[in-house]
Design a protein around this motif. Structure first.
Motif, PDB file in Angstrom:
ATOM      1  N   LYS A 178       0.838  -1.198   0.000  1.00 15.82           N
ATOM      2  CA  LYS A 178       0.000   0.000   0.000  1.00 15.82           C
ATOM      3  C   LYS A 178       0.871   1.247   0.000  1.00 15.82           C
ATOM      4  CE  LYS A 178      -4.504  -0.691   2.004  1.00 15.82           C
ATOM      5  NZ  LYS A 178      -5.207  -0.833   3.260  1.00 15.82           N
ATOM      6  N   ASN A 179       1.864   1.203   0.922  1.00 16.70           N
ATOM      7  CA  ASN A 179       2.757   2.377   1.015  1.00 16.70           C
ATOM      8  C   ASN A 179       3.467   2.623  -0.305  1.00 16.70           C
ATOM      9  OD1 ASN A 179       2.060   2.886   3.578  1.00 16.70           O
ATOM     10  ND2 ASN A 179       3.759   1.782   4.530  1.00 16.70           N
ATOM     11  N   SER A 180       3.934   1.493  -0.925  1.00 18.37           N
ATOM     12  CA  SER A 180       4.634   1.643  -2.211  1.00 18.37           C
ATOM     13  C   SER A 180       3.721   2.274  -3.238  1.00 18.37           C
ATOM     14  CB  SER A 180       5.058   0.283  -2.755  1.00 18.37           C
ATOM     15  OG  SER A 180       6.001  -0.251  -1.929  1.00 18.37           O
ATOM     16  N   MET A 181       2.470   1.781  -3.212  1.00 17.37           N
ATOM     17  CA  MET A 181       1.523   2.301  -4.192  1.00 17.37           C
ATOM     18  C   MET A 181       1.345   3.811  -3.996  1.00 17.37           C
ATOM     19  SD  MET A 181      -2.280   0.927  -4.817  1.00 17.37           S
ATOM     20  CE  MET A 181      -3.052   1.966  -3.622  1.00 17.37           C
ATOM     21  N   TYR A 182       1.171   4.193  -2.718  1.00 19.83           N
ATOM     22  CA  TYR A 182       0.967   5.631  -2.440  1.00 19.83           C
ATOM     23  C   TYR A 182       2.212   6.422  -2.829  1.00 19.83           C
ATOM     24  CZ  TYR A 182      -3.364   4.468   0.007  1.00 19.83           C
ATOM     25  OH  TYR A 182      -4.603   4.028   0.295  1.00 19.83           O
ATOM     26  N   THR A 183       3.383   5.822  -2.476  1.00 16.26           N
ATOM     27  CA  THR A 183       4.632   6.539  -2.788  1.00 16.26           C
ATOM     28  C   THR A 183       4.740   6.751  -4.300  1.00 16.26           C
ATOM     29  OG1 THR A 183       5.612   5.291  -1.000  1.00 16.26           O
ATOM     30  CG2 THR A 183       7.132   6.528  -2.367  1.00 16.26           C
ATOM     31  N   ILE A 184       4.488   5.647  -5.049  1.00 14.02           N
ATOM     32  CA  ILE A 184       4.635   5.749  -6.519  1.00 14.02           C
ATOM     33  C   ILE A 184       3.624   6.752  -7.086  1.00 14.02           C
ATOM     34  CG2 ILE A 184       4.349   4.487  -8.684  1.00 14.02           C
ATOM     35  CD1 ILE A 184       5.477   2.038  -7.127  1.00 14.02           C
ATOM     36  N   LEU A 185       2.390   6.659  -6.528  1.00 19.93           N
ATOM     37  CA  LEU A 185       1.366   7.597  -7.012  1.00 19.93           C
ATOM     38  C   LEU A 185       1.782   9.041  -6.739  1.00 19.93           C
ATOM     39  CD1 LEU A 185      -2.108   6.055  -6.187  1.00 19.93           C
ATOM     40  CD2 LEU A 185      -1.201   6.660  -8.406  1.00 19.93           C
ATOM     41  N   LEU A 186       2.284   9.248  -5.518  1.00 18.24           N
ATOM     42  CA  LEU A 186       2.682  10.610  -5.128  1.00 18.24           C
ATOM     43  C   LEU A 186       3.824  11.107  -6.006  1.00 18.24           C
ATOM     44  CD1 LEU A 186       2.066  12.734  -2.895  1.00 18.24           C
ATOM     45  CD2 LEU A 186       4.101  11.888  -1.729  1.00 18.24           C
ATOM     46  N   VAL A 187       4.826  10.222  -6.158  1.00 22.34           N
ATOM     47  CA  VAL A 187       5.988  10.632  -6.961  1.00 22.34           C
ATOM     48  C   VAL A 187       5.552  10.907  -8.410  1.00 22.34           C
ATOM     49  CG1 VAL A 187       8.201   9.856  -7.883  1.00 22.34           C
ATOM     50  CG2 VAL A 187       7.654   9.441  -5.512  1.00 22.34           C
ATOM     51  N   THR A 188       4.674  10.017  -8.934  1.00 24.34           N
ATOM     52  CA  THR A 188       4.201  10.209 -10.314  1.00 24.34           C
ATOM     53  C   THR A 188       3.473  11.546 -10.447  1.00 24.34           C
ATOM     54  OG1 THR A 188       3.880   7.841 -10.416  1.00 24.34           O
ATOM     55  CG2 THR A 188       2.891   9.131 -12.180  1.00 24.34           C
ATOM     56  N   LEU A 189       2.597  11.814  -9.445  1.00 27.82           N
ATOM     57  CA  LEU A 189       1.825  13.061  -9.473  1.00 27.82           C
ATOM     58  C   LEU A 189       2.754  14.274  -9.429  1.00 27.82           C
ATOM     59  CD1 LEU A 189      -1.225  13.745  -9.422  1.00 27.82           C
ATOM     60  CD2 LEU A 189      -0.935  14.277  -7.013  1.00 27.82           C
ATOM     61  N   LEU A 190       3.718  14.172  -8.484  1.00 30.96           N
ATOM     62  CA  LEU A 190       4.669  15.296  -8.360  1.00 30.96           C
ATOM     63  C   LEU A 190       5.445  15.492  -9.654  1.00 30.96           C
ATOM     64  CD1 LEU A 190       6.081  14.853  -4.742  1.00 30.96           C
ATOM     65  CD2 LEU A 190       4.565  16.645  -5.591  1.00 30.96           C
ATOM     66  N   ALA A 191       5.885  14.343 -10.231  1.00 34.91           N
ATOM     67  CA  ALA A 191       6.657  14.425 -11.481  1.00 34.91           C
ATOM     68  C   ALA A 191       5.811  15.030 -12.590  1.00 34.91           C
ATOM     69  CB  ALA A 191       7.130  13.038 -11.881  1.00 34.91           C
ATOM     70  N   ALA A 192       4.521  14.600 -12.650  1.00 36.97           N
ATOM     71  CA  ALA A 192       3.645  15.127 -13.703  1.00 36.97           C
ATOM     72  C   ALA A 192       3.452  16.637 -13.532  1.00 36.97           C
ATOM     73  CB  ALA A 192       2.304  14.413 -13.666  1.00 36.97           C
TER      74      ALA A 192
END
Ligand code: ADP
Length: 610
Positions: A178-192
């Motif tokens: 779950k944490n990984s998913m949130y981390t990846i989502l957050l990083v992706t969002l920030l990157a976008a």
């Protein structure tokens, strides 16, 4: 550092690529840890649980083998027990080598010592007498069974320890995922977001100068040559702006030089126009006066400032002339036309010249009024003089002709041969003079407009028949083939039959004069739109090209140095022209030396047939 547009665009791409890489790496790391946790689940605990379960199974089998030993087949039981023993140790070793949890080692050690006790007591049982089943059962219940149950308890505790650990790890793995998913989502969002902002900033930065450039180019297109583009960057756009500014400067210089030349030319033209003595007007395509000179102001009693940009008819109230101008513009031909007009007691030849623009459309019309009053007056005086002289000549000429004829007929007395030949010469010359006088009288009558025309619908076939009939004899005598091909069904023409007979007679007589034996003269007619075209064609001497139009002038003779002497007055064709034009037709000639001449004229066709 980033001087060129290319490097600027590349850096944006680079930032975006780095962002994608960061997202990728973070996702990779997370995946790695997640897979490790799942591996732990599978390898550490599941392996132990499996080993413990199999040990349990073997232990139960051994316990059954002991009971078989007591009650049944001793040999088989011992064999079975030993087999299970070795399998048990196998799984024991697996578990002993897979100690991953706290206390797991203690359990393993305890299981081992309890199992050693178990097997030792089983050895003791084997030594007991086979018949002592009660003793063996007692021994089993007292020593072996408690040990067996103790090992089972230990094995169950060990399994539970691993199960608990596995459950705990599974919970942790779910949490990690779950944490990984949130981390990846957050990083992706920030990157976008970051990528979007970067692209927006840079795109705006790049496009702003381009928009500015486009706007400036549009303004230049509209003729705003004072534009200076101030893009101060060192990149391609900056260079483009510099080149663009250079181009505008060149364009402006060119325009200024062209404009200067045009203004000079215009001033020159204006000076020339103003200095011309003949009245002159220039109209635009809406027939508004755009230029006029002093002479025109004087002639039409107008002032330049009031006439400019006003319609032609407001200043020059001459509707007939306006119609002529209109006709020329409508015809779209680039022809100069001369019209004669009379204003007060003055006569003018108006030359109407259409002026075409670069698209070959008539853009302006030049009108030059040439005062011909003096020529007109002289012409009139000459015509009056000729008219008077001709009339004055007529009576004495008639007397001379009559007198000569009487003498020749020897009504007054006998004459000798010498006197006769002189008198014949006098008679011939008098006939020529009479012909000249008659033609002169005819011409002056027509020119003065005194000659009345009797227009009506008449058959061209009939006119031609009547004209040709008396000429067949002359033609026959000369050996010339005279043919009239005009068809009876030809439409009627609107004409004065007497005048047209005169015209045809004159043309055929001319043809007879300039043909020889064996030549042909053909009279024909054809319909050409609203007009009938009549032709008198001969295969005679022909007329040199340069005289083709001149022959219609008064007193004109083609200068021939061959056998054809001057045989006429030089007035016939002038009269023909006057008559045909009075009918609204035209007359012209096509001719080649030694091939022959074709005289053609047109007459309006009338609706009736006759
Ligand atoms: P003329 O009375 O002298 O014939 P015209 O006006 O009828 O006067 O003709 C003018 C001139 O045109 C003639 O002198 C002659 O040179 C030329 N011409 C007229 N008709 C013909 C013709 N059919 N063939 C050759 N020349 C001709």
């Amino acid at each position: 550092m980033f001087k060129t547009l290319k490097s600027k665009i590349s850096i944006v791409y680079l930032v975006l690529v780095v962002l994608v890489l960061i997202v990728g790496i973070i996702s990779g790391i997370n995946m790695y840890y997640l897979s490790k946790t799942i591996d732990g689940l599978m390898i550490d605990n599941y392996k132990s649980i499996k080993a413990v379960n199999l040990m349990n199974e073997e232990l139960e089998n051994q316990n059954n083998a002991i009971l078989t030993f007591i009650y049944d087949d001793r040999q088989t039981a011992i064999k079975q027990f030993n087999q299970d023993n070795s399998v048990f140790y196998n799984w024991y070793n697996v578990e002993a080598n897979n100690i991953t949890e706290k206390n797991e080692g203690n359990y393993v050690d305890e299981i081992k010592s309890a199992y050693v006790n178990f097997t030792t007591s089983v050895s003791y049982l084997q030594g007991m007498p086979p018949d002592d089943k009660v003793g063996m059962l007692n021994y089993y219940n007292m020593k072996i069974k408690p040990n067996y149950e103790h090992i089972k308890d230990l094995l169950n505790s060990l399994a539970k320890l691993n199960e608990d650990a596995m459950f705990k790890k599974k919970t942790n793995a779910t949490l990690d995922a779950k944490n990984s998913m949130y981390t990846i989502l957050l990083v992706t969002l920030l990157a976008a977001i970051f990528g979007f902002i970067i692209s927006l900033i840079f795109t705006n930065r790049f496009l702003k100068p381009m928009e500015y450039l486009i706007k400036s180019i549009r303004e230049v297109k509209e003729g705003e040559l004072d534009q200076v583009i101030s893009i101060k960057t060192d990149d391609e756009l900056g260079k483009l702006a510099v080149e663009f500014n250079n181009m505008i400067r060149r364009l402006k210089q060119y325009e200024e030089s062209q404009l200067g030349k045009i203004i000079d030319e215009r001033n020159k033209t204006l000076s020339i126009v103003k200095s011309i003595n003949d009245p002159l007007l220039v109209l635009n395509s809406d027939y508004k006066i755009i230029l006029l000179n002093g002479a025109a102001e004087e002639l039409f009693g107008i002032e330049e400032k009031n006439a400019i940009d006003k319609h032609f008819l407001l200043s020059v109230k001459d509707e007939k002339l306006f119609e002529q101008i209109n006709a020329i513009v409508d015809s779209k031909f680039n022809i100069n036309k001369v019209e004669q007009v009379k204003y007060g007691d003055k006569y003018y030849d108006v030359t109407i010249t259409p002026i075409k623009n670069y698209k070959s459309e008539i853009s302006d019309i030049l009108l030059v009024f040439h005062n011909i009053t003096e020529f007109k007056e002289l012409d009139q005086a000459k015509d009056d003089f000729i008219s008077i002289i001709s009339h004055e000549f007529k009576t004495p000429l008639t007397s001379i002709m009559m007198g000569t004829s009487m003498i020749l007929e020897e009504k007054i007395g006998a004459i000798n041969d010498k006197q006769r030949s002189t008198l014949v010469a006098i008679e011939e010359e008098s006939e020529k003079l009479t012909e000249l006088v008659n033609e002169l009288i005819e011409l002056t009558k027509i020119e003065s407009g005194k000659e009345m025309y009797n227009f009506k619908c008449c058959s061209i076939f009939g006119i031609a028949q009547n004209t040709v009939k008396p000429l067949y004899n002359i033609a026959n005598e000369k050996g010339v083939n005279l043919t009239n091909t005009i068809d009876e069904d030809m439409p009627c023409v609107y004409a004065d039959p007497e005048k047209i007979t005169w015209v045809l007679n004159n043309l055929i007589t001319n043809a007879l004069k300039y043909t020889d034996a064996g030549d042909d003269i053909t009279i024909s007619a054809s319909v050409d739109g609203d007009f009938m075209q009549i032709s008198v064609k001969d295969t005679g001497a022909g007329i040199p090209k340069e005289y083709k139009d001149k022959i219609f002038d008064k007193f004109f003779h083609v200068q021939n140095d061959d056998e054809f002497e001057i045989k006429g007055t030089g007035l016939g064709l002038a009269v023909v022209k006057e008559i045909v034009e009075a009918h609204g037709g035209k007359v012209w000639c096509e001719s080649d030396i030694d091939v022959g001449s074709n005289f053609m004229f047109t007459l309006p066709i009338c609706d009736e047939r006759g």
